[in-house]
Design a protein around this motif. Structure first.
Motif, PDB file in Angstrom:
ATOM      1  N   SER A  26       0.806  -1.204   0.000  1.00 14.42           N
ATOM      2  CA  SER A  26       0.000   0.000   0.000  1.00 14.42           C
ATOM      3  C   SER A  26       0.835   1.247   0.000  1.00 14.42           C
ATOM      4  N   SER A  27       1.721   1.400   0.975  1.00 15.41           N
ATOM      5  CA  SER A  27       2.444   2.652   1.084  1.00 15.41           C
ATOM      6  C   SER A  27       3.535   2.793   0.048  1.00 15.41           C
ATOM      7  N   THR A  33      -4.625   9.434  -6.140  1.00 14.42           N
ATOM      8  CA  THR A  33      -5.608   8.929  -5.196  1.00 14.42           C
ATOM      9  C   THR A  33      -6.751   8.278  -5.956  1.00 14.42           C
ATOM     10  N   PHE A  50      -4.752   2.847   2.906  1.00 19.62           N
ATOM     11  CA  PHE A  50      -3.747   2.909   1.837  1.00 19.62           C
ATOM     12  C   PHE A  50      -3.449   1.531   1.254  1.00 19.62           C
ATOM     13  N   THR A  52      -3.560  -0.124  -1.498  1.00 19.53           N
ATOM     14  CA  THR A  52      -3.668  -0.026  -2.950  1.00 19.53           C
ATOM     15  C   THR A  52      -2.977  -1.174  -3.675  1.00 19.53           C
ATOM     16  N   THR A  79      -9.492   4.055  -1.007  1.00 20.63           N
ATOM     17  CA  THR A  79      -8.056   3.795  -0.943  1.00 20.63           C
ATOM     18  C   THR A  79      -7.288   4.899  -1.644  1.00 20.63           C
ATOM     19  N   ALA A  82      -0.368   6.248   0.570  1.00 23.31           N
ATOM     20  CA  ALA A  82      -0.156   6.642   1.959  1.00 23.31           C
ATOM     21  C   ALA A  82       0.258   8.098   2.080  1.00 23.31           C
ATOM     22  N   MET A  85      -2.676  10.335   1.652  1.00 25.14           N
ATOM     23  CA  MET A  85      -3.594  10.268   2.781  1.00 25.14           C
ATOM     24  C   MET A  85      -3.059  11.063   3.970  1.00 25.14           C
TER      25      MET A  85
END
Length: 429
Positions: A26-27, A33, A50, A52, A79, A82, A85
């Motif tokens: 994710s990160s 986004t 996050f 993804t 989602t 990171a 977000m």
């Protein structure tokens, strides 16, 4: 040394620079986004995360399954990368507009966000679902959310990092080295000449360098911060010894070339060991002609092991718009995750909830090793300091210069110490 395959920047370094040590799928993402909605129309609970990468599929299944129970509010899965977000969170909280009802953050963010007044305690959630309690989770990771007598987060998982090993290469170059499930620094140094003669990497110390260094320093009693948890302690004797140890491995010929894709080296049977996170499980399982296992981080002595871990944690961002009805559904959702955490284990993570421990499927996953005994669970260490992110950034800026010899270990850590002190001072400490 033969030309390595696919020279790219290591994926974990990208992850940790975004303060997402653990959920690499994710990160690690830096794209635009994106939103993935699990419900259409009706009342919704906005859930920011996050996830993804591939782990997002596991979370989406959990959300879809929960929504099928017909809650009063359905979970809307949003989602994003990171970094995006974390930039949005202070903005929406300060404005009071667009604050998500539920959010996932990295464990290192919890103390910082709490000190900044961004988080609300989870008291109402814990009251509504009495099974969301310390006894039903790994105690160490549960405790990372406890601040000033209140619980500010509920953990989803433990992103443990440990040592991958290639079974065929271990048998060839280091038979019996894993009899005690610990590979010591001395054993690594003994292996290097034999492996180097065949152009085989012993241990790429430029990959997950920070986690290995923290593990080694912690084994000797070191810490990133002094006892106050605020003053950095980066130029300590313990951290200097740890980074010098990793540099010694590199200089002896045990590491990889600068820029190598270290996980790919391991997957292609070109590296005996590789330090990484449990979340690489699915990538490793897809590899052909690879017989592998996972064990503890390298150690100075087999009787003192430390496995550095991260954690994704559910939090409530401060919001006046979150209603009591929504809190009831959020509590139900978190308890649903706790009870059905085997699905999250399939993403490669070690669930924070212990509800999957009796599942044979989980017991056959490498992550189970790290919770298979009290001794292993006690080996797990978390970085949950208020200014951990500031220290991370200072370390990441130059650690590879120290590993590859363009900067001395002393200069690297002194520079990181000064940078951390300066940046913390700007925060008002």
């Amino acid at each position: 040394m033969k030309k390595r395959m696919g020279k790219i920047v290591s994926s974990l370094l990208t992850c940790t620079m975004a303060l997402g040590l653990m959920a690499c799928g994710s990160s690690d993402k830096s794209g635009d986004t994106s939103a993935s909605t699990s419900s259409s129309g009706g009342k919704k609970i906005e859930f920011w995360n996050f996830f993804t990468g591939p782990d997002g599929n596991n979370m989406k299944k959990l959300i879809d399954d929960f929504n099928k129970t017909n809650p009063k509010y359905k979970i809307n899965n949003i989602t994003m990368a990171a970094g995006d977000m974390y930039q949005k969170i202070p903005t929406v909280v300060n404005s009071g507009k667009g604050v998500p009802d539920l959010c996932i953050v990295d464990v290192a963010r919890v103390p910082m966000f709490q000190s900044q007044g961004i988080l609300e305690p989870m008291d109402e959630i814990l009251t509504r679902e009495p099974e969301i309690k310390r006894e039903n989770y790994r105690e160490a990771v549960w405790n990372t959310g406890a601040i000033d007598g209140k619980q500010y987060s509920v953990p989803l998982d433990m992103g443990v990092t440990g040592l991958l090993y290639n079974k065929k290469l271990v048998e060839k170059y280091a038979p019996n080295v894993l009899d005690d499930n610990v590979v010591t620094v001395d054993e690594i140094m003994d292996i290097i000449p034999k492996a180097k003669a065949d152009d085989i990497v012993t241990l790429p110390v430029s990959f997950f360098t920070y986690e290995m260094a923290l593990s080694l320093a912690t084994q000797k009693g070191g810490s990133l911060f002094n006892e106050d948890g605020i003053t950095p302690n980066l130029n300590s004797a313990e951290l200097k010894e740890a980074y010098q140890t990793l540099r010694d491995i590199q200089e002896a010929g045990g590491g990889s070339e600068d820029g190598d894709d270290n996980l790919q080296l391991f997957i292609n049977n070109m590296s005996i060991f590789c330090h990484t996170g449990v979340w690489d499980y699915n990538s490793l399982m897809q590899a052909e002609d690879l017989d592998w296992g996972m064990t503890n981080t390298i150690a100075y002595s087999p009787d003192k092991i430390v496995n550095v871990s991260n954690s994704n944690q559910f939090v409530l961002l401060k919001s006046e718009a979150r209603t009591e009805e929504k809190e009831i559904v959020i509590a139900d959702f978190l308890d649903f995750i706790r009870e059905n955490t085997m699905e999250w284990a399939r993403s490669g993570q070690v669930p924070a909830s212990n509800s999957a421990d009796g599942e044979q499927e989980f017991q056959h996953m490498p992550g189970y090793f790290f919770v298979s005994s009290p001794e292993e669970q006690n080996s797990i260490a978390f970085r949950s300091f208020k200014y951990g992110g500031i220290v991370d950034d200072a370390i990441f800026a130059s650690q590879n210069d120290a590993i590859y010899g363009s900067m001395s270990v002393d200069d690297f850590l002194n520079q990181a110490q000064q940078q951390s002190e300066d940046n913390i001072a700007q925060q008002g400490e």
